[in-house]
Motif scaffolding. Structure first.
Motif, PDB file in Angstrom:
ATOM      1  N   ILE A  40      61.303  46.092  17.844  1.00 49.13           N
ATOM      2  CA  ILE A  40      61.304  47.563  17.944  1.00 49.13           C
ATOM      3  C   ILE A  40      59.965  48.081  18.416  1.00 49.13           C
ATOM      4  O   ILE A  40      59.866  49.021  19.205  1.00 49.13           O
ATOM      5  N   LEU A  41      58.886  47.412  17.975  1.00 49.89           N
ATOM      6  CA  LEU A  41      57.550  47.810  18.400  1.00 49.89           C
ATOM      7  C   LEU A  41      57.412  47.616  19.917  1.00 49.89           C
ATOM      8  O   LEU A  41      56.874  48.454  20.635  1.00 49.89           O
ATOM      9  N   TYR A  42      57.934  46.477  20.367  1.00 43.91           N
ATOM     10  CA  TYR A  42      57.894  46.147  21.790  1.00 43.91           C
ATOM     11  C   TYR A  42      58.644  47.201  22.606  1.00 43.91           C
ATOM     12  O   TYR A  42      58.134  47.749  23.583  1.00 43.91           O
ATOM     13  N   VAL A  43      59.859  47.527  22.161  1.00 44.06           N
ATOM     14  CA  VAL A  43      60.674  48.492  22.903  1.00 44.06           C
ATOM     15  C   VAL A  43      60.020  49.875  22.898  1.00 44.06           C
ATOM     16  O   VAL A  43      59.958  50.555  23.922  1.00 44.06           O
ATOM     17  N   LEU A  44      59.507  50.279  21.737  1.00 43.32           N
ATOM     18  CA  LEU A  44      58.867  51.592  21.656  1.00 43.32           C
ATOM     19  C   LEU A  44      57.651  51.658  22.571  1.00 43.32           C
ATOM     20  O   LEU A  44      57.388  52.671  23.214  1.00 43.32           O
ATOM     21  N   TYR A  45      56.925  50.561  22.643  1.00 48.13           N
ATOM     22  CA  TYR A  45      55.739  50.526  23.484  1.00 48.13           C
ATOM     23  C   TYR A  45      56.119  50.675  24.960  1.00 48.13           C
ATOM     24  O   TYR A  45      55.561  51.502  25.685  1.00 48.13           O
ATOM     25  N   VAL A  46      57.118  49.886  25.369  1.00 47.23           N
ATOM     26  CA  VAL A  46      57.591  50.009  26.757  1.00 47.23           C
ATOM     27  C   VAL A  46      58.105  51.422  27.002  1.00 47.23           C
ATOM     28  O   VAL A  46      57.800  52.051  28.028  1.00 47.23           O
ATOM     29  N   SER A 114      65.869  38.285  19.311  1.00 47.33           N
ATOM     30  CA  SER A 114      66.825  37.595  18.454  1.00 47.33           C
ATOM     31  C   SER A 114      67.107  38.387  17.176  1.00 47.33           C
ATOM     32  O   SER A 114      68.138  38.233  16.538  1.00 47.33           O
ATOM     33  N   ASN A 115      66.188  39.283  16.850  1.00 51.26           N
ATOM     34  CA  ASN A 115      66.344  40.009  15.593  1.00 51.26           C
ATOM     35  C   ASN A 115      66.187  41.511  15.786  1.00 51.26           C
ATOM     36  O   ASN A 115      65.173  41.967  16.295  1.00 51.26           O
ATOM     37  N   GLY A 116      67.224  42.281  15.446  1.00 49.50           N
ATOM     38  CA  GLY A 116      67.109  43.753  15.458  1.00 49.50           C
ATOM     39  C   GLY A 116      67.134  44.380  16.831  1.00 49.50           C
ATOM     40  O   GLY A 116      66.528  45.426  17.042  1.00 49.50           O
ATOM     41  N   ALA A 117      67.867  43.774  17.753  1.00 52.05           N
ATOM     42  CA  ALA A 117      67.893  44.292  19.120  1.00 52.05           C
ATOM     43  C   ALA A 117      68.507  45.688  19.187  1.00 52.05           C
ATOM     44  O   ALA A 117      67.982  46.586  19.850  1.00 52.05           O
ATOM     45  N   GLY A 118      69.612  45.893  18.495  1.00 49.06           N
ATOM     46  CA  GLY A 118      70.318  47.175  18.553  1.00 49.06           C
ATOM     47  C   GLY A 118      69.448  48.314  18.077  1.00 49.06           C
ATOM     48  O   GLY A 118      69.323  49.345  18.746  1.00 49.06           O
ATOM     49  N   GLY A 119      68.828  48.122  16.905  1.00 46.06           N
ATOM     50  CA  GLY A 119      67.972  49.158  16.343  1.00 46.06           C
ATOM     51  C   GLY A 119      66.821  49.478  17.275  1.00 46.06           C
ATOM     52  O   GLY A 119      66.442  50.641  17.437  1.00 46.06           O
ATOM     53  N   ALA A 120      66.281  48.440  17.907  1.00 37.36           N
ATOM     54  CA  ALA A 120      65.153  48.641  18.803  1.00 37.36           C
ATOM     55  C   ALA A 120      65.557  49.499  19.980  1.00 37.36           C
ATOM     56  O   ALA A 120      64.840  50.436  20.349  1.00 37.36           O
ATOM     57  N   LEU A 121      66.717  49.185  20.564  1.00 40.30           N
ATOM     58  CA  LEU A 121      67.175  49.972  21.709  1.00 40.30           C
ATOM     59  C   LEU A 121      67.410  51.424  21.320  1.00 40.30           C
ATOM     60  O   LEU A 121      67.041  52.345  22.030  1.00 40.30           O
ATOM     61  N   GLY A 123      65.969  52.998  18.901  1.00 43.02           N
ATOM     62  CA  GLY A 123      64.659  53.609  18.692  1.00 43.02           C
ATOM     63  C   GLY A 123      64.040  54.036  20.011  1.00 43.02           C
ATOM     64  O   GLY A 123      63.523  55.153  20.139  1.00 43.02           O
ATOM     65  N   GLY A 124      64.118  53.159  20.998  1.00 48.36           N
ATOM     66  CA  GLY A 124      63.551  53.465  22.312  1.00 48.36           C
ATOM     67  C   GLY A 124      64.212  54.687  22.923  1.00 48.36           C
ATOM     68  O   GLY A 124      63.551  55.602  23.440  1.00 48.36           O
ATOM     69  N   LEU A 125      65.542  54.706  22.837  1.00 45.78           N
ATOM     70  CA  LEU A 125      66.308  55.814  23.392  1.00 45.78           C
ATOM     71  C   LEU A 125      65.929  57.136  22.718  1.00 45.78           C
ATOM     72  O   LEU A 125      65.742  58.164  23.368  1.00 45.78           O
ATOM     73  N   THR A 126      65.805  57.064  21.381  1.00 46.54           N
ATOM     74  CA  THR A 126      65.466  58.274  20.630  1.00 46.54           C
ATOM     75  C   THR A 126      64.107  58.803  21.056  1.00 46.54           C
ATOM     76  O   THR A 126      63.926  60.004  21.263  1.00 46.54           O
TER      77      THR A 126
END
Lengths: 225, 287, 147
Positions: A40-46, A114-121, A123-126
Motif C-alpha cells: 500500500i505504501l508503494y502504491v500510494l507513493y506512485v 503478494s499481500n494486500g493488493a486489493g486494499g493498496a489499489l 488506497g491509491g484510487l482514493t
C-alpha cells in the motif's frame, strides 16, 4: 473536450516528461531499504507522484494566465472545467496504471503484491480521487498560489491544534476520535466485506468528484480571469 | 443588419480603472477604434467583450449572445489578438498553428500557410523569439485562418514602427472589404483612427467621452481659436470643450455652422484633428 | 503622455484598375482642409463630367474603394451618396454603382458651372493683385488664342 486535453498535453509536455520519469523511479526508490515496504505504501507513493502530473499542468496554466487565451478559443467555460477533471483522471490514472504495470517487470516489485493488493489499489484510487476533487476547485477559485497558501495554512492550523491539544491535555481526545473513526471504518469493512467496502469507497470518491466538478463549474462561470 | 457587437451601459471595476456607463454598437463590415491613454479602460473593455471578465452591470452581446457564456458556434466566429504575449510561446509558429487549428471546425490550413508566407513568419521559429510586430501578425494569421467575422485586437499597434502600423491598418481595411467582417481594436495612438476607422470611441478614466462615426469629428466639428471674447461661447449648445490658450480660448464645436458666428474678427476656424478633439473634449474654461 | 504619430502621409494614390472598372483615379491629401469625402467626390465628379468615366461604366464598390484608398467605408459611402444626389451615378442594388446616363444638356450645364467656378477664382485672384477687368479680359483673350 479532447482538444483541450490534447492542448494541455502538448503545452505541458516537458513538465509531464520530467514528473512522469520521476514517477517511474518510484519502484526502485522503494526497494532501496532492506526490508521491502508494504504494497500500500508503494502504491500510494506512485499515486502521489502521478497526481503531481495534472496538478503541475494546472499550476503552469495558472502561472502564465494562459486561461485567458484558452477562454478566447471556441470552448465554453464548462468545457474547460470538465477537461481539467477528465484530463486529471486520464493523465494521473493512466500514468499510475502504466508505472504500476511496468513495476511488475521487476521480480522484487512483483513480490510486494503478494499481500494486500486489493486494499493498496483502493488506497491509491482514493488518494487520486481526493486530490483531484480538492485541488481543482481550489485552484479555480483561488489560483495556484491560493492552493499553496491553503496547504500551508492547513499545516499551520494542524500544528496549532496539536500544540493546543498538548497544552490542554486534549491529545487523548484527538487520539480517541481518530481511533473511533478507524474503528467505525473497520467495523463497516467487516460488515459489508471487502467487495462491498470497495464499492462504497469507489462510490464515495465518485460522488465527491461529481460534487467538486459541479462546484467548479459554478465557480468558474463567474470568475474574472 | 444586426449589430455584431452591442455593449450597453457596462459597469466594471477592474484593475486600476472602473468602466462607467460604456455603450457601443458595431455593425457588420466596419472598423471601430477605441482610443485612450493607459489606464483609460481599453483593455478592460476588450476583456469584457471577449468574456474574460464579467461586467458588474449592463449587458454585452456578441452575435446576440453573452460572450462570457456563449457556446462554441458563436465563439468560433470571433478572432482575437491579445496584447499580452500568449503563454504558449515555447512552441514553434507551426505547432502553435496546429494547436489552435484543433479548436476550429472551419480552420483553413492552406490560408494559414499562405498568411505565414505573406507575413514572412518563419514557421519553425519559436513564438517567443518573434518580435512584437511579428507576434501581432501571428495573432492575426491565427484569427484570419478560421474566417472570423469579428476581430478583436488589443493594442495591435503599440510598439510597432510606423511602416508596420500602416501595413497593419491597411490589412484591417482589406479584411472588412467583404462587408461581413468587422474589426474592433484599441490603441493609444489617436492617429491610428485617422484613416481606416469608421467609428471612433474615446475613453478617458473609464468613461466614453466620444463615440460615433469618425468622419463626423473630422468633417463636421470645428475648433475656433480666438481671444478672450470667446469666453462668451462657453454656454453654447454646440460647444463640447473650451480651454484657455495663450491668446484667449480654444473652443471645440460639434457643428461647424454653429461655430461660424464666433469667428468674426481675429478668431480663426479650423477643422480639428483627432488629437485636438481628444485634448479639448469635455474640458472646461477654468482649466 | 500619448505617442503621436509623426509618420503622416501627405498624399495617397489609389490607382483603381480592374478588368471591369474603367480608369478611375483618386488622389487624397491629408493636409488639405477639404474633407476626404469631398476630395473623393470632387475627383470622380470631374472625371465623369470630363468624360473620362463613360456613361454606364461600373465604378469600384464603396468597400473596395475604401480599401484601396485606405479610408473608412463611411467616407467613401458619403462621397458616393453625394454623387448620387447630384444624379451623376446610380447604384443598382446587388450589381454595383454605375456612371448614370447623362442628359447632354445637363452635362453641358455642369461643365459650364465648372468653367464659371474657375473663372470666379481667377477674378478673385486678379482683384488681389489689382488687375483691372480689361487687363483680365486681355489676358483671357491671349490665352484662348494661344491654344
Amino acid at each position: 473536450m479532447w482538444n483541450l486535453i490534447r492542448k494541455d498535453l502538448i503545452l505541458g509536455r516537458w513538465t509531464l516528461i520530467v514528473n512522469g520519469s520521476m514517477a517511474l523511479l518510484a519502484p526502485f526508490i522503494l526497494l532501496i531499504p532492506d526490508e521491502p515496504p508494504p504494497v500500500i505504501l508503494y502504491v500510494l507513493y506512485v499515486g502521489l507522484m502521478c497526481t503531481m502530473l495534472p496538478v503541475s499542468l494546472i499550476a503552469k496554466e495558472d502561472k502564465f494566465s494562459a486561461t485567458a487565451f484558452t477562454c478566447s478559443l471556441p470552448v465554453t467555460r464548462d468545457d474547460i472545467v470538465t477537461s481539467r477533471y477528465l484530463g486529471g483522471w486520464f493523465i494521473a490514472g493512466g500514468w499510475m496504471a502504466a508505472v504500476l504495470a511496468l513495476g511488475l517487470l521487476a521480480p522484487a516489485v512483483r513480490d510486494l503484491w503478494s499481500n494486500g493488493a486489493g486494499g493498496a489499489l483502493l488506497g491509491g484510487l482514493t488518494m487520486l480521487g481526493l486530490t483531484i476533487a480538492i485541488v481543482i476547485p481550489f485552484t479555480i477559485r483561488f489560483g495556484m498560489n491560493g492552493l499553496l497558501f491553503g496547504l500551508v495554512g492547513l499545516q499551520v492550523l494542524g500544528m496549532v491544534l496539536f500544540i493546543g491539544a498538548l497544552a490542554t491535555g486534549g491529545l487523548d481526545g484527538i487520539e480517541r476520535a481518530v481511533k473511533s473513526v478507524i474503528d467505525a471504518v473497520g467495523s463497516y469493512h467487516e460488515r459489508v466485506g471487502p467487495a462491498g467496502f470497495a464499492v462504497t469507497v469507489i462510490f464515495g470518491v465518485a460522488l465527491l468528484n461529481w460534487v467538486s466538478w459541479k462546484a467548479s463549474r459554478r465557480i468558474f462561470r463567474t470568475r474574472d480571469l | 443588419m444586426d449589430d455584431l457587437l452591442v455593449v450597453e451601459r457596462i459597469r466594471k471595476a477592474w484593475d486600476v480603472v472602473a468602466l462607467e456607463d460604456v455603450s457601443l454598437r458595431l455593425p457588420p463590415g466596419h472598423i471601430m477604434g477605441i482610443a485612450g491613454p493607459n489606464g483609460s479602460g481599453k483593455t478592460t473593455l476588450i476583456r469584457l467583450i471577449l468574456g474574460h471578465i464579467r461586467p458588474d452591470g449592463g449587458a454585452i452581446r456578441v452575435f446576440g449572445d453573452d460572450p462570457g457564456l456563449s457556446g462554441r458556434a458563436i465563439r468560433s466566429r470571433i478572432g482575437f489578438v491579445l496584447d499580452r504575449p500568449i503563454s504558449y510561446e515555447h512552441l514553434s509558429v507551426t505547432r502553435l498553428g496546429r494547436l489552435v487549428a484543433d479548436f476550429y471546425a472551419d480552420w483553413d490550413e492552406v490560408e494559414f500557410q499562405r498568411l505565414l508566407d505573406e507575413f514572412e513568419l518563419p514557421g519553425r521559429r519559436r513564438a517567443s523569439a518573434l518580435s512584437r510586430g511579428m507576434r501581432v501578425k501571428l495573432g492575426l494569421a491565427l484569427a484570419l485562418a478560421h474566417n472570423a467575422e469579428l476581430l478583436v485586437l488589443d493594442e495591435p499597434t503599440t510598439g510597432l514602427d510606423p511602416v508596420f502600423r500602416r501595413e497593419l491598418l491597411a490589412r484591417l481595411s482589406a479584411i472588412i472589404a467583404d462587408g461581413r467582417t468587422s474589426v474592433l481594436f484599441s490603441t493609444q495612438i489617436l492617429t491610428d483612427l485617422d484613416r481606416v476607422a469608421d467609428f471612433a470611441v474615446f475613453l478617458r478614466g473609464g468613461r466614453v467621452v466620444f463615440s460615433g462615426p469618425k468622419d463626423d469629428l473630422l468633417d463636421r466639428w470645428a475648433i475656433v481659436r480666438g481671444g478672450p471674447e470667446l469666453a462668451a461661447a462657453a454656454g453654447a449648445d454646440a460647444v463640447r470643450g473650451i480651454r484657455r490658450s495663450r491668446m484667449g480660448f480654444d473652443v471645440l464645436f460639434d457643428d461647424m455652422d454653429a461655430a461660424k458666428p464666433y469667428c468674426d474678427g481675429p478668431a480663426v476656424l479650423e477643422r480639428p484633428t483627432l488629437d485636438d478633439v481628444f485634448l479639448l473634449l469635455g474640458s472646461k474654461e477654468s482649466q | 503622455m500619448y505617442i503621436y504619430d509623426i509618420y503622416s502621409m501627405s498624399t495617397m494614390t489609389g490607382d483603381l484598375d480592374t478588368p471591369e472598372t474603367p480608369r478611375m483615379r483618386v488622389i487624397l491629401s491629408n493636409s488639405s482642409s477639404e474633407p476626404i469625402y469631398e476630395q473623393i467626390a470632387r475627383q470622380i465628379r470631374a472625371q465623369i463630367i470630363g468624360g473620362e468615366l463613360e456613361e454606364g461604366s461600373l465604378l469600384s464598390s464603396i468597400r473596395s474603394l475604401a480599401r484601396d484608398l485606405q479610408v473608412s467605408v463611411i467616407t467613401t459611402k458619403r462621397a458616393y451618396e453625394e454623387l448620387e444626389r447630384e444624379g451623376l451615378i446610380d447604384t443598382v442594388g446587388g450589381k454595383g454603382t454605375f456612371v448614370a446616363a447623362q442628359n447632354p444638356q445637363f452635362l453641358r450645364e455642369k461643365r459650364m458651372s465648372l468653367v464659371e467656378e474657375k473663372l470666379a477664382d481667377a477674378v478673385s485672384e486678379a482683384r488681389l493683385v489689382g488687375l483691372s477687368l480689361d487687363d483680365l479680359s486681355e489676358m483671357l483673350r491671349l490665352l484662348a488664342e494661344e491654344e
